[in-house]
Design a protein around this motif. Structure first.
Motif, PDB file in Angstrom:
ATOM      1  N   HIS A  19       0.844  -1.201   0.000  1.00 48.77           N
ATOM      2  CA  HIS A  19       0.000   0.000   0.000  1.00 48.77           C
ATOM      3  C   HIS A  19       0.882   1.255   0.000  1.00 48.77           C
ATOM      4  O   HIS A  19       0.644   2.195  -0.771  1.00 48.77           O
ATOM      5  CB  HIS A  19      -0.937  -0.008   1.205  1.00 48.77           C
ATOM      6  CG  HIS A  19      -1.677   1.272   1.384  1.00 48.77           C
ATOM      7  ND1 HIS A  19      -2.818   1.576   0.678  1.00 48.77           N
ATOM      8  CD2 HIS A  19      -1.404   2.368   2.135  1.00 48.77           C
ATOM      9  CE1 HIS A  19      -3.221   2.797   0.999  1.00 48.77           C
ATOM     10  NE2 HIS A  19      -2.385   3.281   1.887  1.00 48.77           N
ATOM     11  N   ASN A  20       1.900   1.266   0.853  1.00 54.99           N
ATOM     12  CA  ASN A  20       2.825   2.405   0.871  1.00 54.99           C
ATOM     13  C   ASN A  20       3.546   2.556  -0.472  1.00 54.99           C
ATOM     14  O   ASN A  20       3.699   3.666  -0.983  1.00 54.99           O
ATOM     15  CB  ASN A  20       3.859   2.223   1.991  1.00 54.99           C
ATOM     16  CG  ASN A  20       3.239   2.353   3.377  1.00 54.99           C
ATOM     17  OD1 ASN A  20       2.311   3.141   3.573  1.00 54.99           O
ATOM     18  ND2 ASN A  20       3.724   1.572   4.331  1.00 54.99           N
TER      19      ASN A  20
ATOM     20  N   VAL B 275       2.802  16.102   2.745  1.00 52.57           N
ATOM     21  CA  VAL B 275       3.330  15.721   4.062  1.00 52.57           C
ATOM     22  C   VAL B 275       4.364  14.594   3.981  1.00 52.57           C
ATOM     23  O   VAL B 275       5.374  14.619   4.673  1.00 52.57           O
ATOM     24  CB  VAL B 275       2.168  15.282   4.982  1.00 52.57           C
ATOM     25  CG1 VAL B 275       2.680  14.992   6.382  1.00 52.57           C
ATOM     26  CG2 VAL B 275       1.094  16.351   5.027  1.00 52.57           C
ATOM     27  N   PHE B 276       4.101  13.590   3.140  1.00 53.65           N
ATOM     28  CA  PHE B 276       4.965  12.402   3.103  1.00 53.65           C
ATOM     29  C   PHE B 276       5.431  12.085   1.680  1.00 53.65           C
ATOM     30  O   PHE B 276       5.060  11.045   1.132  1.00 53.65           O
ATOM     31  CB  PHE B 276       4.222  11.191   3.671  1.00 53.65           C
ATOM     32  CG  PHE B 276       3.884  11.285   5.132  1.00 53.65           C
ATOM     33  CD1 PHE B 276       4.883  11.500   6.072  1.00 53.65           C
ATOM     34  CD2 PHE B 276       2.580  11.127   5.570  1.00 53.65           C
ATOM     35  CE1 PHE B 276       4.572  11.570   7.430  1.00 53.65           C
ATOM     36  CE2 PHE B 276       2.264  11.190   6.931  1.00 53.65           C
ATOM     37  CZ  PHE B 276       3.262  11.413   7.860  1.00 53.65           C
ATOM     38  N   PRO B 277       6.231  12.969   1.053  1.00 55.33           N
ATOM     39  CA  PRO B 277       6.688  12.659  -0.307  1.00 55.33           C
ATOM     40  C   PRO B 277       7.517  11.375  -0.324  1.00 55.33           C
ATOM     41  O   PRO B 277       8.235  11.079   0.639  1.00 55.33           O
ATOM     42  CB  PRO B 277       7.537  13.868  -0.690  1.00 55.33           C
ATOM     43  CG  PRO B 277       7.936  14.495   0.603  1.00 55.33           C
ATOM     44  CD  PRO B 277       6.822  14.213   1.565  1.00 55.33           C
TER      45      PRO B 277
ATOM     46  N   VAL C 107      -4.998  16.486   0.245  1.00 56.17           N
ATOM     47  CA  VAL C 107      -6.223  16.329   1.050  1.00 56.17           C
ATOM     48  C   VAL C 107      -5.779  15.975   2.468  1.00 56.17           C
ATOM     49  O   VAL C 107      -4.647  15.534   2.687  1.00 56.17           O
ATOM     50  CB  VAL C 107      -7.163  15.227   0.501  1.00 56.17           C
ATOM     51  CG1 VAL C 107      -7.599  15.564  -0.926  1.00 56.17           C
ATOM     52  CG2 VAL C 107      -6.510  13.852   0.535  1.00 56.17           C
ATOM     53  N   ALA C 108      -6.678  16.166   3.427  1.00 55.83           N
ATOM     54  CA  ALA C 108      -6.362  15.870   4.820  1.00 55.83           C
ATOM     55  C   ALA C 108      -6.024  14.396   4.981  1.00 55.83           C
ATOM     56  O   ALA C 108      -6.561  13.542   4.280  1.00 55.83           O
ATOM     57  CB  ALA C 108      -7.545  16.236   5.712  1.00 55.83           C
ATOM     58  N   PHE C 109      -5.106  14.118   5.914  1.00 60.62           N
ATOM     59  CA  PHE C 109      -4.722  12.735   6.173  1.00 60.62           C
ATOM     60  C   PHE C 109      -5.912  11.959   6.728  1.00 60.62           C
ATOM     61  O   PHE C 109      -6.157  10.816   6.357  1.00 60.62           O
ATOM     62  CB  PHE C 109      -3.542  12.709   7.142  1.00 60.62           C
ATOM     63  CG  PHE C 109      -2.752  11.451   7.056  1.00 60.62           C
ATOM     64  CD1 PHE C 109      -1.829  11.276   6.037  1.00 60.62           C
ATOM     65  CD2 PHE C 109      -2.944  10.431   7.967  1.00 60.62           C
ATOM     66  CE1 PHE C 109      -1.105  10.090   5.925  1.00 60.62           C
ATOM     67  CE2 PHE C 109      -2.227   9.245   7.861  1.00 60.62           C
ATOM     68  CZ  PHE C 109      -1.303   9.081   6.846  1.00 60.62           C
TER      69      PHE C 109
ATOM     70  N   GLY D 273       2.413   6.113   2.260  1.00 59.77           N
ATOM     71  CA  GLY D 273       1.026   5.620   2.301  1.00 59.77           C
ATOM     72  C   GLY D 273       0.422   5.640   3.689  1.00 59.77           C
ATOM     73  O   GLY D 273      -0.758   5.336   3.854  1.00 59.77           O
ATOM     74  N   GLY D 274       1.228   5.940   4.698  1.00 57.36           N
ATOM     75  CA  GLY D 274       0.706   6.034   6.048  1.00 57.36           C
ATOM     76  C   GLY D 274       0.522   4.711   6.772  1.00 57.36           C
ATOM     77  O   GLY D 274       0.105   4.704   7.921  1.00 57.36           O
TER      78      GLY D 274
END
Lengths: 526, 526
Positions: B90-91, B236-238, B279-281, B392-393
């Motif tokens: 997913h990430n 936020v997470f490039p 978009v918001a996390f 991907g969080g």
């Protein structure tokens, strides 16, 4: 006017779970599940248990469900959290374990923006759930949960996907729905057929699975054996069975298909009770996949949503079997402990030593694979105990499942007989054993390889000589230090190399409350 | 007549991979993948790397792909093996990492019998793969693999499901297909539009993602900034960005949506290069999900299968930008190291200390979450380095991803700046670091809680007082002993509580070859 008369959607969820008798929730929550975490705090009755990885949650829920005969709940964080739990849900699905999952999801209005953690959670959940629903509004949460728990009770995985805005929203006081399940009545036609088949054939077997391997089922199976002379069989990895002195002897079919087919070819007829027809674990070149032939006759009883134990009782009645089987009969196990061997540990001596030392009323979670191949036969004549197997074949079940079994049965000793390669999949569950002070003793069979693959290579006529193959099979270079890993998670541990050392470590583990880990460093046995 | 002129289907697979330039395969094989294991032995060119859990395989493949700019291969065992890898896939999917998976499956003739390990592998694989196929015959394996690798090269996950009978079957010598990928030509209309937008507005930003954050892309972005005065932003997470002195300063938007929306509201226009709109996390009550408003103007360049870096170069040309940006300009980072603090470690001091000590040319794999929030700004002015984020969080990326990055770039120091709760998801990858003697230094930020959840609870106005919520957020009782866990997997480790201890441990880790782990026990900072 607002106040205590309002509740959140999440609170209605927990109230529904409490009403249905759910007592524990194996959880690893994130931001989207915080309303449920707060509800667990506010509504008493469900004990949350943290697992450091979701494969621990699903495996623990499975172990709990197999022992408790009622669903555990899990709380998982979005698609990726569920994904981490899938392998052990696969095992639970194959075992027919009742599990009710709550999967937090993004707020319903936010999901169309496809935030980073978003994925096709419905498709993912569908790979292991036989009941699933994405909740559509806060005031339907109790209804959905009750339906999901009812489905779970029938022996399957039910998953409710819960958008966070539905969980946090306040709703007026509303009905908390009840969950329930009743088995379908036993199908009398199949009972008659089964009775006729067992009466009319000479080489015949009763093939047991599911609830047929629990106490009542085995008792009825023994009665059938008494009046018909049938053998009692089961598959390689039955979900849960009661065993030992006073129970009938149930033979497991062998793992490799050529051995299983040879054994099964001796029968002309089978009655399956709560079991499906056996097939090979893997397909091999020039070997059978289905293990029965078309000319072998079979009847299925206790199928689908029927109670296999009740079906066996009906069968015993139909056969005018004696009300209870004789205490002593060739097909009944009587108490006999093997002698404790001595010297350097091998796989075989480990099985002998464990059976010689195994306490009464133990729950044995067996993911020992190649190292434990001698255990099943040896344990037939021990004091009564429960055996849990790796039913779905997805490795990494043992440590979590033992954790869940110990939560379900805190008064019983749990022994996790565990292959090392498989243990490495979900070792984080050791920490939950430490935190909850569970009476689990983990026996790591340390042969430092994926030994089953080595065996398979040899079987296929290939030696493992190349460095490429070796590097994918050996767990050496460096060796895993199980004592340190276990201590790192707060579980007292020791490494042993002889039966004598093992024996003393095992006595201590049984005597002291709380979890222990013993690494058994195995020497190859020739 | 039979002999060397025949090959197995699996050998044609590996030959195709070698021809496509694939060099490594992160693997955890089982019985169904043994033909592929044997092919790896017979056909030289692909180095198999064992991971003790499949989340290690997918995370390592992601880290490798981000650094190597070409696909890693994975070899996974059936549906359950793939399931264990999904979270890190997913990430990788969110990062646009090229990965080619081979998923072993049951023999095609055996699968209809639904053996125990069988599941709906196609549905599962589809949750993260943008290309997937179940191979239909041995003589199509090379064709399928070449197509899959070509698809992967475009920056996606491609998964080939390979029935074991197709893999083991011998086939006549046949064509080994070639794989390849070319970017679509840059769309000149969008370039013109972007140039016009940047010329005609005053408060404007170039929002960078994907290859726009690599060296050539950043160079072109700096030229655009030089001629238009636009700001450079990223999400936020490039996935991967080049940073430090000589690179333009790229601001990350804040994690929480109210802060991000406030920052972004300052712009009237955006040009997105290789990035999607932020978009918001997560969705929160009474807060925006989408962070831009409809009246903010935007143009997208370098989308889909275009090269975002090439698109930026076209944009720079269209704007008659100078051929290279000035070495000194307010938007260019110049070398400046912070002073090393002293005393007891807090999250903030850890960020300061890491930036003060970080060596040139490091690859920093950042899954530090709350503890590392100050790191990004501080590291802007260090010597050039590469930053990899949790795109991907799905937590549990850091240790595997650092492992893969070190395999890709053995000559560079890899620093894994790692939150403790997330590290526990996939800690098994430490063993692969030890076995492969990788230059990875893992810095465990040990705050002993899922601190982000604690912050979220506070944000929502709820204190964490109840034992139920605490038990799901705290990682205490017992504390995790990271030194023991790391040593258990063969990685030298030390626990430190002060900046001075950290500094000396970090120097040693950088000086010695092979992996190291440093646990930083963090005190709360008030």
């Amino acid at each position: 006017m607002k106040g205590n008369i309002f509740m959140t959607g999440a609170e209605s969820l927990i109230m529904t779970a409490v009403k249905a008798g759910i007592e524990v929730c194996f959880a690893n929550a994130g931001t989207t599940e915080l309303p449920v975490v707060r509800a667990l705090e506010k509504v008493p009755g469900v004990r949350p248990i943290l697992c450091l990885f979701e494969g621990g949650c699903s495996g623990a829920a499975d172990g709990y469900a197999r022992m408790k005969e009622k669903p555990a709940m899990t709380l998982l964080h979005l698609g990726p959290g569920f994904a981490n739990a899938v392998a052990n849900f696969h095992n639970a699905r194959r075992a027919g374990s009742p599990i009710f999952n709550v999967v937090g999801d993004h707020a319903s209005w936010h999901r169309p923006s496809d935030p980073l953690l978003n994925m096709d959670v419905e498709a993912l959940v569908g790979t292991v759930s036989r009941w699933q629903r994405t909740n559509q509004s806060s005031d339907r949460i109790s209804h959905d949960a009750a339906e999901g728990i009812s489905a779970a009770l029938s022996g399957l995985i039910a998953s409710l996907i819960l958008p966070s805005d539905h969980a946090w929203a306040e709703i007026p006081p509303s009905e908390i729905h009840a969950a329930g399940f009743r088995f379908d009545p036993v199908d009398s036609e199949s009972i008659e057929e089964a009775a006729k088949l067992l009466r009319s054939t000479s080489r015949k077997a009763l093939f047991l699975g599911g609830r047929a391997l629990w106490k009542a089922g085995l008792h009825a199976a023994a009665r059938v054996a008494a009046s018909t002379g049938c053998d009692l069989l089961t598959d390689v990895f039955p979900a849960r069975m009661e065993r030992g002195a006073g129970f009938p002897i149930v033979q497991k079919i062998p793992y490799f298909p050529e051995h299983a087919a040879a054994m099964l070819s001796g029968y002309e007829a089978f009655v399956f009770a709560g079991a499906r027809e056996p097939v090979a674990f893997f397909g091999y070149q020039d070997m059978p996949g289905r293990l029965l032939t078309s000319d072998q006759r079979r009847v299925h009883i206790g199928t689908a949503f029927q109670d296999a134990a009740a079906a066996l009782e009906c069968l015993a009645e139909a056969l005018d079997s004696p009300p209870s089987p004789p205490g002593k009969a060739p097909y009944m196990a009587s108490l006999r402990y093997p002698e404790l061997p001595g010297g350097v540990l091998t796989a075989e001596k480990t099985c002998l030593a464990l059976t010689a030392l195994q306490p009464e009323n133990a729950i044995v979670v067996d993911e020992s694979l190649t190292s434990g191949s001698a255990y099943y036969s040896l344990a037939t004549s021990l004091a009564p105990h429960t055996l849990i197997n790796l039913t779905g074949g997805a490795i990494g079940q043992g440590i979590p499942s033992a954790t869940g079994a110990a939560i379900a049965c805190p008064e019983r000793p749990v022994i996790n007989f565990q292959a090392d390669g498989s243990a490495l999949y979900t070792l984080q569950a050791l920490w939950t054993q430490a935190r909850e002070n569970l009476n689990v003793t983990t026996l790591i069979c340390s042969n430092r390889s994926y030994n089953i693959i080595r065996m398979e290579m040899r079987r296929a006529g290939h030696s493992v000589t190349g460095t490429e193959a070796s590097s994918l099979i050996d767990l050496r270079n460096p060796d895993i230090d199980w004592v340190r890993l276990s201590l790192g998670f707060g579980v007292p541990a020791i490494s042993v190399t002889t039966v004598e050392e093992f024996s003393s470590a095992f006595y201590r583990a049984m005597a002291e409350p709380g979890p222990h880990l013993i690494e058994l460093v195995l020497q190859p046995s020739f």
